[in-house]
Write a protein that holds these residues in place. Structure first.
Motif, PDB file in Angstrom:
ATOM      1  N   LEU A  24       0.812  -1.210   0.000  1.00 13.46           N
ATOM      2  CA  LEU A  24       0.000   0.000   0.000  1.00 13.46           C
ATOM      3  C   LEU A  24       0.849   1.266   0.000  1.00 13.46           C
ATOM      4  O   LEU A  24       0.375   2.341   0.380  1.00 13.46           O
ATOM      5  N   ASP A  25       2.079   1.171  -0.450  1.00 12.92           N
ATOM      6  CA  ASP A  25       2.978   2.314  -0.491  1.00 12.92           C
ATOM      7  C   ASP A  25       2.542   3.287  -1.587  1.00 12.92           C
ATOM      8  O   ASP A  25       2.418   2.905  -2.758  1.00 12.92           O
ATOM      9  N   SER A  26       2.338   4.543  -1.218  1.00  8.19           N
ATOM     10  CA  SER A  26       1.908   5.533  -2.203  1.00  8.19           C
ATOM     11  C   SER A  26       3.036   5.962  -3.126  1.00  8.19           C
ATOM     12  O   SER A  26       2.794   6.529  -4.193  1.00  8.19           O
ATOM     13  N   MET A  27       4.279   5.698  -2.735  1.00 12.87           N
ATOM     14  CA  MET A  27       5.425   6.124  -3.546  1.00 12.87           C
ATOM     15  C   MET A  27       5.757   5.137  -4.649  1.00 12.87           C
ATOM     16  O   MET A  27       6.218   5.524  -5.720  1.00 12.87           O
ATOM     17  N   GLY A  68      19.191  -9.381  -7.762  1.00  9.52           N
ATOM     18  CA  GLY A  68      18.231  -8.914  -6.793  1.00  9.52           C
ATOM     19  C   GLY A  68      17.041  -9.804  -6.551  1.00  9.52           C
ATOM     20  O   GLY A  68      16.832 -10.810  -7.226  1.00  9.52           O
ATOM     21  N   GLU A  69      16.257  -9.385  -5.550  1.00  9.52           N
ATOM     22  CA  GLU A  69      15.018 -10.047  -5.190  1.00  9.52           C
ATOM     23  C   GLU A  69      14.038  -8.989  -4.721  1.00  9.52           C
ATOM     24  O   GLU A  69      14.428  -7.882  -4.311  1.00  9.52           O
ATOM     25  N   VAL A  70      12.764  -9.319  -4.791  1.00  5.39           N
ATOM     26  CA  VAL A  70      11.714  -8.415  -4.330  1.00  5.39           C
ATOM     27  C   VAL A  70      10.764  -9.194  -3.440  1.00  5.39           C
ATOM     28  O   VAL A  70      10.278 -10.266  -3.824  1.00  5.39           O
ATOM     29  N   LYS A  71      10.502  -8.668  -2.258  1.00  2.00           N
ATOM     30  CA  LYS A  71       9.506  -9.255  -1.375  1.00  2.00           C
ATOM     31  C   LYS A  71       8.452  -8.193  -1.080  1.00  2.00           C
ATOM     32  O   LYS A  71       8.790  -7.073  -0.671  1.00  2.00           O
ATOM     33  N   VAL A  72       7.195  -8.537  -1.303  1.00  2.85           N
ATOM     34  CA  VAL A  72       6.091  -7.605  -1.067  1.00  2.85           C
ATOM     35  C   VAL A  72       5.436  -7.932   0.271  1.00  2.85           C
ATOM     36  O   VAL A  72       5.084  -9.084   0.542  1.00  2.85           O
ATOM     37  N   TYR A  73       5.259  -6.910   1.099  1.00  2.00           N
ATOM     38  CA  TYR A  73       4.608  -7.067   2.394  1.00  2.00           C
ATOM     39  C   TYR A  73       3.160  -6.584   2.251  1.00  2.00           C
ATOM     40  O   TYR A  73       2.890  -5.381   2.194  1.00  2.00           O
ATOM     41  N   TYR A  74       2.265  -7.537   2.158  1.00  2.00           N
ATOM     42  CA  TYR A  74       0.862  -7.218   1.904  1.00  2.00           C
ATOM     43  C   TYR A  74       0.206  -6.620   3.152  1.00  2.00           C
ATOM     44  O   TYR A  74       0.427  -7.077   4.268  1.00  2.00           O
ATOM     45  N   GLY A  75      -0.558  -5.578   2.910  1.00  2.00           N
ATOM     46  CA  GLY A  75      -1.210  -4.867   3.998  1.00  2.00           C
ATOM     47  C   GLY A  75      -0.348  -3.788   4.612  1.00  2.00           C
ATOM     48  O   GLY A  75      -0.819  -3.003   5.441  1.00  2.00           O
ATOM     49  N   ALA A  76       0.922  -3.734   4.210  1.00  2.00           N
ATOM     50  CA  ALA A  76       1.841  -2.746   4.777  1.00  2.00           C
ATOM     51  C   ALA A  76       1.822  -1.454   3.973  1.00  2.00           C
ATOM     52  O   ALA A  76       1.540  -1.452   2.778  1.00  2.00           O
ATOM     53  N   ARG A  84       9.159   0.670  11.553  1.00  2.00           N
ATOM     54  CA  ARG A  84       8.003   0.763  12.444  1.00  2.00           C
ATOM     55  C   ARG A  84       7.416   2.184  12.453  1.00  2.00           C
ATOM     56  O   ARG A  84       7.023   2.696  13.502  1.00  2.00           O
ATOM     57  N   ALA A  85       7.402   2.821  11.305  1.00  2.00           N
ATOM     58  CA  ALA A  85       6.808   4.157  11.194  1.00  2.00           C
ATOM     59  C   ALA A  85       5.737   4.144  10.120  1.00  2.00           C
ATOM     60  O   ALA A  85       5.670   5.023   9.278  1.00  2.00           O
ATOM     61  N   ASP A  86       4.904   3.125  10.143  1.00  2.00           N
ATOM     62  CA  ASP A  86       3.906   2.905   9.100  1.00  2.00           C
ATOM     63  C   ASP A  86       2.666   3.764   9.352  1.00  2.00           C
ATOM     64  O   ASP A  86       2.077   3.729  10.421  1.00  2.00           O
ATOM     65  N   VAL A  87       2.278   4.534   8.356  1.00  2.00           N
ATOM     66  CA  VAL A  87       1.101   5.387   8.488  1.00  2.00           C
ATOM     67  C   VAL A  87      -0.191   4.578   8.510  1.00  2.00           C
ATOM     68  O   VAL A  87      -1.217   5.041   9.008  1.00  2.00           O
ATOM     69  N   LEU A  88      -0.161   3.353   7.990  1.00  2.00           N
ATOM     70  CA  LEU A  88      -1.389   2.595   7.805  1.00  2.00           C
ATOM     71  C   LEU A  88      -1.636   1.541   8.875  1.00  2.00           C
ATOM     72  O   LEU A  88      -2.758   1.099   9.071  1.00  2.00           O
ATOM     73  N   VAL A  89      -0.602   1.100   9.535  1.00  2.00           N
ATOM     74  CA  VAL A  89      -0.740  -0.005  10.480  1.00  2.00           C
ATOM     75  C   VAL A  89      -0.223   0.430  11.849  1.00  2.00           C
ATOM     76  O   VAL A  89       0.905   0.902  11.978  1.00  2.00           O
TER      77      VAL A  89
END
Length: 284
Positions: free
Chosen positions: A213-216, A237-245, A252-257
């Motif tokens: 959910l990153d707006s950037m 490289g690799e990419v890991k997506v954190y769903y709901g984040a 630990r400075a998440d605007v959404l959680v």
């Protein structure tokens, strides 16, 4: 530059940093090492922080975790020349987004003004063109000195993500005695990337921790990053997506959680595992 979501989230209050503050290669820096001294240092990690800079407690505690989990010496330098975003601005956007009462609406202009007061100076003073020479010079000095015979990694968050990706371009002219400035990179919720252009130039392996959910960086752009990394001739490289984040979850400075501890710790493990795998390929 940075994004509005950087300026909202939560301050880490359940621990205290244990490292030391010193001057390192011309910059103030927070330096931390493993608590256990039974094994030699396995490498050097340099954190290129988010908008809140080297003094933000969340970033210093993250450095401590990298040191203990991986057995690394960790540097968190002052790359912003005293122009980090103020920590009080963490709650500013949360207040802007509140709409549940008449008071929320009445005070909204005040909070918008506060957000501008926090963001505009940070964005002005920390343009990539201004800060990149400082970052590059620091990594060059580390490679020339204590990193001569040790692997080095960059860990960049939000603002620091672009710097990490540029270091991972691994330009020949930047090498020190034939060695790249970094041997691996990790970036959590990076901002200001040119996608896929910046990704296609990566030569040094980079691990990406991305928020759904990153707006950037939207999901469509995350797919572009995955494609760009996958089309290279090497394992870059690799990419890991954190769903709901949302943005900022790695520190630990998440605007959404409200409680991002689990995702933050998972991202820490992602970084440590990546460094371990990449450093195992290095022989200096």
């Amino acid at each position: 530059m940075s994004c509005p979501d950087c300026f909202s989230g939560h301050v880490h209050e359940d621990a205290a940093p244990r490292g030391t503050v010193t001057t390192l290669h011309g910059l103030n820096a927070y330096v931390t090492e493993p608590t256990s001294t039974d094994s030699p240092i396995k490498g050097i990690i340099v954190i290129i922080p988010d908008a809140f800079g080297w003094e933000f407690v969340n970033n210093r505690i993250l450095a401590d975790h990298y040191a203990d989990k991986g057995g690394y010496k960790v540097y968190l330098p002052e790359f912003m020349n005293g122009h980090a975003a103020p920590v009080w601005s963490l709650n500013t956007l949360s207040s802007i987004f509140k709409t549940s009462s008449i008071i929320d609406w009445i005070t909204k202009p005040y909070h918008i003004a506060c957000a501008a007061y926090a963001m505009i100076p940070f964005m002005y003073h920390n343009k990539f063109s201004t800060t990149w020479p400082t970052v590059k010079t620091f990594f060059t000095a580390v490679r020339q000195n204590e990193g001569t015979n040790l692997p080095i990694a960059a860990a960049g968050f939000c603002w620091g993500g672009l710097h990490t990706v540029y270091l991972a371009h691994g330009k020949e002219e930047d090498k020190v005695n034939g060695k790249p400035l970094i041997d691996a990179g990790f970036t959590g919720h990076p901002s200001n990337l040119s996608i896929p252009g910046d990704i296609e130039k990566i030569k040094i392996p980079v691990s990406f921790a991305m928020a759904e959910l990153d707006s950037m960086v939207k999901m469509s752009q995350i797919k572009q990053i995955e494609k760009a990394l996958g089309e290279g001739d090497n394992d870059v490289g690799e990419v890991k997506v954190y769903y709901g984040a949302g943005h900022g979850f790695c520190v630990r400075a998440d605007v959404l959680v409200k409680d991002v501890r689990a995702q933050a710790e998972e991202a820490e493990d992602q970084a440590i595992g990546w460094f371990q795998r990449q450093f195992a390929k290095v022989s200096y």
